[in-house]
Design a protein around this motif. Structure first.
Motif, mmCIF file in Angstrom:
data_model
loop_
_atom_site.group_PDB
_atom_site.id
_atom_site.type_symbol
_atom_site.label_atom_id
_atom_site.label_comp_id
_atom_site.label_asym_id
_atom_site.label_seq_id
_atom_site.Cartn_x
_atom_site.Cartn_y
_atom_site.Cartn_z
ATOM 1 N N UNK A 265 -77.332 -33.588 105.620
ATOM 2 C CA UNK A 265 -78.697 -33.983 105.983
ATOM 3 C C UNK A 265 -78.876 -35.498 105.885
ATOM 4 N N UNK A 266 -78.278 -36.104 104.877
ATOM 5 C CA UNK A 266 -78.486 -37.539 104.667
ATOM 6 C C UNK A 266 -77.751 -38.363 105.728
ATOM 7 N N UNK B 183 -78.617 -36.951 110.069
ATOM 8 C CA UNK B 183 -79.932 -36.761 110.655
ATOM 9 C C UNK B 183 -80.732 -38.043 110.614
ATOM 10 N N UNK B 184 -81.486 -38.248 111.687
ATOM 11 C CA UNK B 184 -82.390 -39.378 111.697
ATOM 12 C C UNK B 184 -83.680 -38.939 111.026
ATOM 13 N N UNK C 243 -87.345 -40.109 108.484
ATOM 14 C CA UNK C 243 -87.781 -40.675 107.233
ATOM 15 C C UNK C 243 -87.390 -39.760 106.089
ATOM 16 N N UNK C 244 -87.357 -40.286 104.907
ATOM 17 C CA UNK C 244 -87.166 -39.426 103.741
ATOM 18 C C UNK C 244 -85.725 -39.311 103.300
ATOM 19 N N UNK C 245 -84.777 -39.563 104.231
ATOM 20 C CA UNK C 245 -83.417 -39.342 103.776
ATOM 21 C C UNK C 245 -82.978 -40.402 102.768
ATOM 22 N N UNK C 246 -83.519 -41.595 102.903
ATOM 23 C CA UNK C 246 -83.239 -42.610 101.892
ATOM 24 C C UNK C 246 -83.750 -42.178 100.526
ATOM 25 N N UNK D 270 -84.288 -39.050 99.539
ATOM 26 C CA UNK D 270 -83.454 -37.949 99.054
ATOM 27 C C UNK D 270 -82.193 -38.491 98.403
#
Lengths: 294, 301, 433
Positions: B95-96, B99-100, B102-105, B107
Motif C-alpha cells: 500500500x505504501x 499506491x498514490x 494522501x496518508x501513505x506518508x 502510515x
C-alpha cells in the motif's frame, strides 16, 4: 517517494489496516495509556489517580539525573550504532571478496543472532572481567589498564563491544547482500578507467549501497536504543554510579522496579518525542541521499 | 578479480580472521563453561580448561526444565510471529509503495516510529490491553454514555488473550522493522513492471498475488526466518504474557536454572541451557545462511 | 449493524474459560533452589488434600511478579496469593489491593511468629499484613582456614575487632580480609536496626508518611566513611574490587576471609567451602547495645477481589506453609530461616539444630530475636526500592572517587526525601495502617 502506480481510494487503507490495528492495539494504545499517567499522579494498583497537569514534566525536566541520563542516551545511540555499522561494513567489504574464508565468515557472522540477549550480557561480563577475563594479563602488567566496573569510559567500551557483537548479524547480512548485488561490470568499468579499489569503494560501492546503509542506520539507531535495555540490565545495572543509567533502563527501573508509574510515563513521553525527532531527521536529511536507481 | 589484488586480499583475509575470532570467542567460552561442574566453578570461578561434566549438565537441564514442550511453544510462537509480521509487512508496504494518495506518508511514519521503543517500556499497559483486547471498543461505546442510552447499560465486552498463543505472539508483531525493510525492497522494483500489468488489465490485487509475491519469494523467506529467530529469543513479553507452564517458551523456561540473588549462579548449568535453546535457531542460520543473505539483497536483481 | 445481544454472544464466545471454584493461583518470584522448594511445597499441598488446588506460577523475579500483579490487578486477572520482597512492603500495604492476612485468617495464632519477622510486616498497631515466608537476615561469615593462617581464632564480634583482624590478615598475606557489596540492606538497614538507630524520622516511617531520611549524619555516615577508608587501606573489598565481581563469590572462592551476608548465602558457601565456613551475628561498634536485625526475604500477601472458596483455599495453603514440617523442609532446601517459634522448637526436637545444614537457623534467629527498639521494627518508607538504587548510585560515586562520602550521603538523603514527598502526594488521603 516514488512508484505510485495504482490509484484507488480505499484499497491501500484496507491493505494497511491489519498492521495499523496491531500497532494501534499493542503499541499506540499502551503508549496512550502512559501519556495519561504522565499528567497524573498514579497509584500503581490504580487506587487513585490525581490530575496534576504539567507537574510531572516540571519535576522530570528539573532533575539533573534526567538530563545526564538523556545526554548519555544520545551519546550512546550515536556511538553504539556508529561502531556497529562501521564494524559490519568492514566485515561485509572483506567477506564480499572471493576468499577461501569468505563462505565460512558469511555463515559464522550471523550466528550471534541465535543467542538471546540475556545470555550475551552474562558472557561478555565474564570475558571482559578485569581480573579473570582476556584483558586480565594486561592488568597485571599495568594495574588499572582495564576496569569496566569503576572506570566509566571502560564501562561504555564494554557496552559498545557487546552491542557490536550483538548487532553484527543483521547489519552484516544487509550490507553484504547489498554489496553482492553490485554488478561486476561496474567494478570492471571502474578498473578500466584506472580507479583503484579504494576509489571504487567511494565512487561505486558506497553510493550503490545507500539504500542498504539507510535501512541499517535507521534500524541500528533504533536497536541501539531499545537493545540497550537488555545489555544494561545484565551487565551494568546502570552503574558505576549511575553513569550507564540510559533512559530506556531508567524508565524501566523507575516505573516497574520502583512503581513510580507517573515519573516513568513522563520520561517515556519525552523519549517518544526525542525518537520522533530522530526518525524525522533521518527521513528528511538522510533519505534524500539514498540512490534507488541502479 | 580485476587487477592484482593480493595485498588487498591479504588485508581482507586478516579482517575476516579477526572477525571470526571476535564472533567465536564468546561461543567457545560458553561451551567450555558448560563442561564444568558447579563445584569446580565455585572453587575456580571461570576457567578456560574444559571439564568433564558436559553431559551431566545437559541431563540436569533436561530434568529440571520442560524443554520439549517449551521448545514446541517457541516454535509455534516463532512461526505465528514470523508469518504474521511478514504478511502484515507485505500488505502495508504494498500500500505504501504502489499506491498514490494522501496518508501513505502518515502510515509509513506510524510504522517506522514503532521501531524505536521497546515493549519493555509498556509492559504494564500492554498487559492491560492483552487482558482485554475489546477495551478500546468499550471506551468508545461508553464515551458520553450513548451506548447505555441506546441499549440500557454500558458496553462491557471482554476478550482476554493472556496465556494464549495469540496473546504472546500478536504484541510481538507490533513493531515495524519488517515493513521498513520490505518497503525498501519494493522501491527497487521497476515501475515498468506494474505499468505493464495495468496495460494488460491486471488489477492491483492480482498484481500483488501473481507478480509481486512470486518475485519477492527470496526476501520474504529470509525475513520470515529472521523474524522467527527474533521471536525465539524474546524474554520479557513471553514471561509476562504467559502464566501457565503450558505456554512457557524455551528462553523463559531457562530462568528456572538461575539462582536467587543471594546465591551464586550455577553458570555451567545456565550455559548448558543456553546451548540447548540456542541450537535450533543456530541450525536454522547455518542451513539457510545463503538464502538469508541472498533474500535480503533488498534489490530485485 | 450488530446489536447488543450479538455482541454479548461474541463476548461469551471469546471469554476465557471460568476456573473451577476451588482452584487458586499463587505467584512467586524465586528461581533456582528457592523455586524448587516452593514447587515441591505446592505439590505436597495438592496431594495432602482434595478440596483445594493451588497452582504456583513462577514469575522469574520479585520485580516481574509485582509488575505483572499491578497490570493483572488493573485488569482483574490477579492471583489470590502473591509473594513479594521486604522492600515493597509499604507499596503493597497502601495499594488498596490486599487484605491484611490477620483479617483473612483471624483464628491463627499470629503471635507464634518470631519478633523480628513479625514487626517488619505488621502495621503500626501491631496487625500482621502478610504472612512471613522465606525469611533471611544479615549474619557474619568467616573462612576458618584463612583466619587460622593469620592466627585469628574467633570471628570478631565488633567492627573494631573486624578491622584489627583485617590488619592481621593483611599482614599475613591475605589480600582480601573482608568483603561486602555496601548494599543499603547491609550497610544501612541492618546496620541501623541492630545498633538501635533510625534511618528516617518517625521510626523509619512507621509513624506516618511524612518521615524524612536522617541517616546521613551520625553512625551510619561514620560507618560508610570507615568503609571507604578501610577500602583505601586494602582491608575491605567491594564487589568491583573482587575477581568475580560479586562479594559472595569472592568469599566462597576463598579470595576473602570474612564477609557480611544474608543467611540465604549460606547454602552456596557451605557447598563451596564445607566446614571451613563459620558464622556469627553481624558485628557491632563498641558502646552500642545489640538490637534485633531485620528480616529479609519475602512474605505472602492476600489479594482482594476473589470469592470465598478461593479464600478458603488460600487459608488452607497458608496454614500448610506455616506448618512445622514445611518450614523445616524449606529451611533444609534453601537456607532461609524458620520464622515461627513452633517451627524452631520442632527443629530442635528433631535434633537438627546442630546440623551444619541448619546452622543459619540458630544464628539467624538469635539475631532476629535480640531486644527490639522502636527503630528496629523495619523500614516503612515510600518508593523505597528506588531509594535503594539511589543510595547505591551515590555511594558508588564516593567509593570510585567521584565525590566525597559525606556529599554522597547528603545527596542520597536529599533525593530520597524528594521521593518520600512525592510518595506522600501520590497516596494523599490514604492513612498509614
Amino acid at each position: 517517494m516514488k512508484q505510485e502506480i495504482f490509484r484507488s481510494r480505499w484499497l491501500p487503507w484496507w491493505l494497511s489496516a491489519p498492521q495499523l490495528i496491531v500497532l494501534f492495539l499493542f503499541f499506540y494504545l499502551p503508549i496512550a495509556l502512559a501519556f495519561f499517567w504522565a499528567f497524573h499522579l498514579e497509584q500503581p494498583f490504580g487506587g487513585r489517580s490525581e490530575f496534576v497537569g504539567l507537574e510531572n514534566f516540571r519535576r522530570v525536566l528539573g532533575s539533573g539525573e534526567f538530563w545526564s541520563s538523556a545526554g548519555a542516551t544520545l551519546l550512546y545511540m550515536v556511538l553504539a550504532s556508529g561502531t556497529s555499522i562501521l564494524t559490519a561494513l568492514i566485515l561485509a567489504l572483506a567477506a564480499d571478496r572471493a576468499l577461501k574464508l569468505s563462505p565460512l565468515a558469511r555463515n559464522v557472522f550471523i550466528w550471534p543472532k541465535a543467542v538471546a540477549s540475556a545470555s550475551i550480557g552474562v558472557i561478555f561480563v565474564f570475558i571482559l572481567n578485569p581480573f579473570l577475563g582476556i584483558l586480565a594479563p594486561l592488568n597485571e602488567i599495568w594495574p588499572g589498564f582495564w576496569n569496566p566496573r569503576t572506570n566509566v569510559t571502560h564501562t561504555y567500551i564494554m557496552l559498545f563491544v557487546t552491542n557490536v557483537w550483538n548487532a553484527i548479524p543483521f547489519t552484516f547480512i544487509i550490507l553484504l547482500a547489498g554489496l553482492q548485488a553490485i554488478p561486476q561490470e561496474l567494478h570492471k568499468a571502474g578498473a578500466m578507467d584506472g580507479s583503484g579499489p579504494w576509489r571504487r569503494l567511494w565512487d561505486i560501492q558506497l553510493p550503490l549501497l545507500t539504500p542498504q546503509l539507510f535501512v541499517v542506520i535507521v534500524l541500528e539507531v533504533a536497536d541501539s536504543l531499545s537493545g540497550s535495555f537488555g545489555l544494561i540490565d545484565t551487565m551494568t545495572n546502570g552503574g558505576p554510579g549511575g553513569a550507564t543509567n540510559l533512559l530506556v533502563y531508567k524508565i524501566y527501573s523507575d516505573g516497574f522496579k520502583a512503581y513510580d508509574l507517573s515519573g516513568a510515563a513522563t520520561q517515556t513521553v519525552i523519549l517518544m518525542a526525542l525518537v520522533a525527532c530522530i526518525t524525522g531527521f533521518q527521513y528528511v536529511f538522510l533519505e534524500r541521499k539514498v540512490n534507488y536507481d541502479r | 578479480m580485476i587487477e592484482n589484488t593480493s595485498s588487498i586480499d591479504r588485508v581482507a583475509g586478516a579482517i575476516l580472521i579477526a572477525g571470526l575470532l571476535f564472533v567465536l570467542t564468546p561461543l567457545v567460552f560458553v561451551v567450555i563453561t558448560a563442561t564444568q561442574s558447579y563445584e569446580d566453578f565455585l572453587r575456580n570461578n571461570f576457567s578456560l580448561i574444559p571439564g568433564g561434566h558436559f553431559l551431566d549438565n545437559m541431563r540436569e537441564v533436561w530434568s529440571r526444565t520442560d524443554l520439549p514442550r517449551q521448545t514446541l511453544n517457541s516454535i509455534i510462537v516463532g512461526a505465528i510471529v514470523a508469518a504474521g509480521r511478514v504478511a502484515l509487512a507485505v500488505t502495508t508496504s504494498y500500500a505504501v509503495v504502489f499506491f498514490a494518495g494522501r496518508g501513505r506518508g502518515l502510515v509509513y511514519a506510524l510504522v517506522v516510529a514503532s521501531i524505536m521503543l521497546p515493549l519493555e517500556l509498556m509492559i504494564i499497559t500492554a498487559y492491560q490491553v492483552t487482558a482485554n483486547v475489546a477495551l478500546p471498543l468499550n471506551v468508545v461505546a461508553n464515551l458520553g454514555g450513548w451506548w447505555g442510552a441506546l441499549f440500557g447499560g454500558p458496553l462491557d465486552l471482554r476478550w482476554n488473550l493472556l496465556d494464549s498463543y495469540a496473546g504472546i505472539s500478536i504484541p510481538l508483531m507490533a513493531q515495524g522493522s519488517c515493513t521498513m525493510i520490505l518497503v525498501q525492497f519494493f522501491r527497487t522494483i521497476p515501475p515498468q513492471l506494474a505499468r505493464a500489468a495495468i496495460v494488460d488489465g491486471v488489477g492491483p490485487l492480482r498484481f500483488l498475488w501473481d507478480i509481486l509475491l512470486p518475485l519477492s519469494k527470496g526476501p520474504l523467506t529470509a525475513l520470515g526466518i529472521y523474524m522467527f529467530i527474533s521471536a525465539w529469543i524474546q524474554y520479557m513479553w513471553p514471561l509476562v504474557a504467559a502464566s501457565s507452564p503450558a505456554r512457557t517458551m524455551a528462553v523463559v523456561g531457562l530462568t528456572r536454572l538461575q539462582e536467587d540473588a543471594d546465591r551464586i549462579p550455577d553458570f555451567p548449568l545456565q550455559m548448558a541451557g543456553a546451548i540447548l535453546v540456542t541450537l535450533p535457531p543456530l541450525i536454522l542460520i547455518a542451513l539457510f545462511q545463503r538464502r538469508i543473505v541472498r533474500g535480503l539483497t533488498l534489490s530485485e536483481k | 449493524m450488530l446489536n447488543k445481544s450479538a455482541l454479548s454472544a461474541l463476548a461469551l464466545m471469546v471469554a476465557a474459560p471460568v476456573a473451577q471454584a476451588a482452584d487458586f493461583e499463587f505467584w512467586y518470584g524465586n528461581t533456582g533452589t528457592g523455586e524448587e522448594a516452593i514447587q515441591s511445597a505446592c505439590t505436597a499441598f495438592n496431594e495432602s488434600q482434595s478440596e483445594h488446588r493451588v497452582s504456583c506460577v513462577g514469575q522469574g523475579s520479585y520485580e516481574t511478579g509485582m509488575q505483572k500483579a499491578i497490570a493483572a490487578y488493573r485488569s482483574q486477572q490477579h492471583p489470590v496469593l502473591i509473594q513479594f520482597f521486604d522492600a515493597g512492603t509499604l507499596d503493597l500495604m497502601l495499594s488498596g489491593a490486599v487484605l491484611p492476612v490477620q483479617d483473612v485468617a483471624p483464628d491463627v495464632d499470629w503471635g507464634d511468629y518470631i519478633n523480628g519477622a513479625r514487626s517488619f510486616y505488621e502495621t503500626s498497631t501491631g496487625e500482621l499484613f502478610s504472612q512471613p515466608y522465606n525469611g533471611s537476615t544479615l549474619i557474619f561469615y568467616g573462612n576458618r582456614e584463612l583466619l587460622a593462617q593469620a592466627g585469628v581464632d574467633e570471628l570478631p564480634q565488633t567492627w573494631e575487632g573486624v578491622i584489627e583482624a583485617a590488619r592481621v590478615l593483611k599482614d599475613a598475606g591475605i589480600d582480601c580480609p573482608f568483603t561486602t557489596d555496601a548494599h543499603p540492606w547491609r550497610v544501612l538497614e541492618q546496620f541501623s536496626a541492630r545498633h538501635g538507630l533510625s534511618i528516617a524520622s518517625r521510626n523509619n516511617g512507621y509513624g506516618g508518611l511524612d518521615a524524612e531520611y536522617t541517616f546521613n549524619t551520625g553512625p551510619v555516615a561514620e560507618h560508610l566513611q570507615n568503609l571507604a577508608a578501610w577500602r583505601d587501606e586494602g582491608l575491605v573489598k567491594l564487589d568491583a574490587d573482587t575477581a568475580a565481581g560479586k562479594y559472595t563469590t569472592a568469599f566462597n572462592s576463598g579470595e576473602c576471609a570474612m564477609m557480611e551476608g544474608s543467611t540465604g548465602s549460606y547454602g552456596a558457601a557451605f557447598a563451596a567451602l564445607g566446614d571451613k565456613v563459620e558464622i556469627a551475628m553481624a558485628p557491632m561498634y563498641e558502646g552500642y547495645d545489640r538490637h534485633n536485625t531485620l528480616i529479609g526475604g519475602a512474605s505472602i500477601w492476600v489479594m482482594k477481589g476473589h470469592d470465598e472458596p478461593s479464600y478458603n483455599g488460600a487459608r488452607a495453603f497458608l496454614d500448610f506453609l506455616r506448618g512445622d514440617a514445611q518450614q523445616i523442609e524449606f529451611t533444609r532446601i534453601t537456607g532461609y530461616v524458620p520464622v515461627t517459634n513452633s517451627g524452631l522448637a520442632a527443629l530442635e526436637a528433631a535434633g537438627l539444630s546442630g546440623d551444619p545444614q541448619f546452622a543459619t537457623a540458630g544464628v539467624g534467629v538469635e539475631s532476629l530475636n535480640q531486644p527490639a527498639s522502636e527503630d528496629s521494627r523495619g523500614v516503612r518508607l515510600g518508593f523505597y526500592v528506588q531509594f535503594r538504587d539511589i543510595f547505591m548510585e551515590e555511594t558508588q560515586k564516593a567509593f570510585t572517587g567521584g565525590q566525597d562520602m559525606q556529599a554522597a550521603l547528603d545527596a542520597a538523603a536529599a533525593r530520597g526525601n524528594d521521593l518520600l514527598r512525592r510518595f506522600e502526594q501520590t497516596y494523599e488521603g490514604t492513612k498509614l495502617p
